[in-house]
Scaffold this active site. Structure first.
Site, mmCIF file in Angstrom:
data_model
loop_
_atom_site.group_PDB
_atom_site.id
_atom_site.type_symbol
_atom_site.label_atom_id
_atom_site.label_comp_id
_atom_site.label_asym_id
_atom_site.label_seq_id
_atom_site.Cartn_x
_atom_site.Cartn_y
_atom_site.Cartn_z
ATOM 1 N N VAL A 133 -28.003 17.549 -15.265
ATOM 2 C CA VAL A 133 -26.969 18.814 -15.646
ATOM 3 C C VAL A 133 -26.156 18.952 -16.690
ATOM 4 O O VAL A 133 -25.201 17.472 -16.431
ATOM 5 C CB VAL A 133 -26.470 18.826 -14.418
ATOM 6 C CG1 VAL A 133 -25.469 20.099 -13.726
ATOM 7 C CG2 VAL A 133 -27.253 18.403 -12.646
ATOM 8 N N GLU A 155 0.687 -0.923 -0.057
ATOM 9 C CA GLU A 155 0.106 -0.030 -0.471
ATOM 10 C C GLU A 155 1.082 1.176 -0.247
ATOM 11 O O GLU A 155 1.739 1.337 0.320
ATOM 12 C CB GLU A 155 -0.796 0.556 1.130
ATOM 13 C CG GLU A 155 -1.921 0.902 1.441
ATOM 14 C CD GLU A 155 -2.763 1.827 -0.207
ATOM 15 O OE1 GLU A 155 -2.296 2.644 -1.149
ATOM 16 O OE2 GLU A 155 -3.399 0.632 0.163
ATOM 17 N N HIS A 210 -39.277 -4.091 25.360
ATOM 18 C CA HIS A 210 -40.457 -2.655 25.190
ATOM 19 C C HIS A 210 -39.760 -1.620 26.209
ATOM 20 O O HIS A 210 -39.962 -2.568 27.795
ATOM 21 C CB HIS A 210 -41.963 -3.154 25.436
ATOM 22 C CG HIS A 210 -42.502 -1.845 25.912
ATOM 23 N ND1 HIS A 210 -43.302 -1.409 25.107
ATOM 24 C CD2 HIS A 210 -42.884 -1.482 27.088
ATOM 25 C CE1 HIS A 210 -44.108 -1.004 24.791
ATOM 26 N NE2 HIS A 210 -44.037 -0.268 26.182
#
Length: 465
Positions: free
Chosen positions: A237, A34, A445
């Site tokens: 566009v 990398e 709940h």
């Protein structure tokens, strides 16, 4: 200089570092090449910084409406420099964490640009590691993607942006145009609007957010309109001109749109520049994507490709999954290929969107007799408590002869925190669970996740609420 490894990974983004970590965990000798920072687009100019700035927008929105909860505050102000500093701190922490993980797994990290050659060789140059040639039993290409651009748009990071530049802004535009109504464009539109910008979304297609169910798109569009975000679909566009201190966008068949900043969000292209795919015998398609089979094998023996460089959903979690499939496959195991039709999607605009599996329309087009159930957050106690009631949960199921639901085919959500709620819907779709099976589960709940349970329960023919 040369060295030999079991696996050489080219690219250190989510697909690349996941393949390196998973391969090293399996005992393979792995080298990762990398040139830029480990973590790739997702960590540095994608998922992580975008969500951090969206969280800044959420905090601003919460403080601005604190009086509704009995908390007296003055009008909040945005300090983008401070927000950017916090964003960068998080990115840096994650970046360092990835590096330490790779080092801890004994992955050989090589700084430089990798170029493929024949017989699974990789030439490295242009980095601190110097020039070298690597050979391997297997090579994994994970070089990611870069933003696509429109003709006539010159990115300057001042008036014209892609996602890369926008994530580093320190001055908010008064008026902004977002070109593209997909996940990235909608997240930026939401963030800028929350922080005070006047936002217009321009989408060339007849609708925004392809892949989401129509009911979700309608709800999101209404929610954006309430926040004064203008969405214009079917818009072409044709040009971009600097006009005074701003930008004028030429729109086919309409007057120019004058804004202070324009963000181009028309997708990303695979980054294969200088990668030497032809030399390695790796085929690409007409869009530049690397051609792979179900196990991510390319047309060159021993060479694989994962992540944005292949034509699969451009999502970090998809790259992770592909990396695991590749490592298992090259080890001679029998991995299940990624089912791309059942990938979870999460869009972090406000309200959030999350979905998996078939929409009602796609299920019908696939030949299913469909049963659906829709429940809205406006009746959910937890949503009322937090003050976020825009949204719904829709469950799409194969319909039984009596009209009840059979196998769950898709789950689509829009509303508060739905990106954190999709998990049980994802499991239901991918395990091919049925409505009666899932309806047995107890939902805590008061939670927002109750809405999924309610939607499934209704498909049994006996709704609770």
């Amino acid at each position: 200089m040369s060295s030999s490894h079991d696996v050489v990974v080219v690219g250190g983004g989510p697909g690349g570092y996941a393949a390196a970590l998973y391969g090293a965990a399996a005992g393979l000798d792995v080298a990762l090449v990398e040139k830029q920072k480990l973590g790739g687009t997702c960590l540095h100019v994608g998922c992580i910084p975008a969500k951090e700035l969206l969280e800044t927008a959420a905090v601003y929105r919460t403080v601005a409406h604190a009086d509704q909860f009995g908390i007296a505050t003055g009008s909040p102000e945005v300090d983008m420099a401070a927000a950017q500093a916090r964003k960068q701190k998080i990115v840096d922490q994650l970046h360092n964490g990835v590096g330490k993980l790779l080092e801890g797994r004994k992955v050989t990290l090589i700084d430089g640009w990798g170029s493929l050659g024949p017989d699974r060789t990789v030439s490295v140059s242009g980095g601190e590691s110097g020039e070298m040639t690597l050979t391997a039993d297997h090579v994994i290409v994970a070089t990611g993607s870069v933003p696509r651009m429109l003709p006539g748009f010159e990115v300057d990071g001042q008036r014209v942006f892609t996602s890369d530049e926008l994530l580093s802004i320190t001055d908010l535009p008064e008026r902004a145009a977002i070109i593209g109504g997909g996940a990235i464009g909608l997240e930026f539109a939401s963030m800028l609007a929350d922080l005070g910008s006047e936002v217009t979304v321009l989408e060339a297609l007849p609708r925004i957010l392809l892949g989401a169910d129509d009911d979700v798109v309608k709800m999101l569009t209404r929610a954006f309109k309430k926040r004064k975000i203008e969405i214009r679909t079917g818009v072409a566009v044709t040009g971009c001109r600097h006009s005074g201190d701003g930008v004028a966008l030429d729109i086919d068949g309409d007057d120019p749109l004058n804004v202070d900043a324009v963000v181009v969000c028309v997708g990303r292209r695979p980054f294969t520049d200088g990668l030497g795919l032809d030399d390695a015998g790796v085929e690409t398609d007409d869009g530049g994507y690397v051609v792979v089979d179900e196990y991510c094998q390319t047309t060159s023996p021993g060479v694989y490709a994962v992540g944005d460089v292949v034509r699969t959903p451009q999502l970090a979690h998809v790259a992770f999954a592909e990396a695991i499939v590749v490592v298992k496959h090259l080890l001679g195991e029998s991995p299940a290929p990624v089912d791309y039709d059942r990938v979870p999607w999460a869009i972090y605009c406000h309200p959030e969107v999350a979905f998996v599996g078939h929409t009602e329309t796609s299920a019908q087009e696939a030949g299913f007799e469909v049963a659906t159930s829709v429940h809205r957050f406006i009746g959910n106690g937890r949503a009322m408590i937090v003050g976020e009631t825009d949204g719904l949960v829709k469950v799409v199921a194969d319909r039984n002869d009596d009209g009840t639901g059979g196998r769950i085919l898709g789950v689509h959500m829009v509303g508060p925190w739905v990106t954190e709620q999709l998990g049980q819907g994802y499991l239901a779709v991918n395990w091919e669970a049925t409505v009666p099976e899932v309806a047995e589960f107890i939902q805590p709940h008061p939670t927002m996740s109750e809405l999924f349970g309610e939607s499934v329960l209704a498909l049994t023919g006996r709704a609770l609420h």
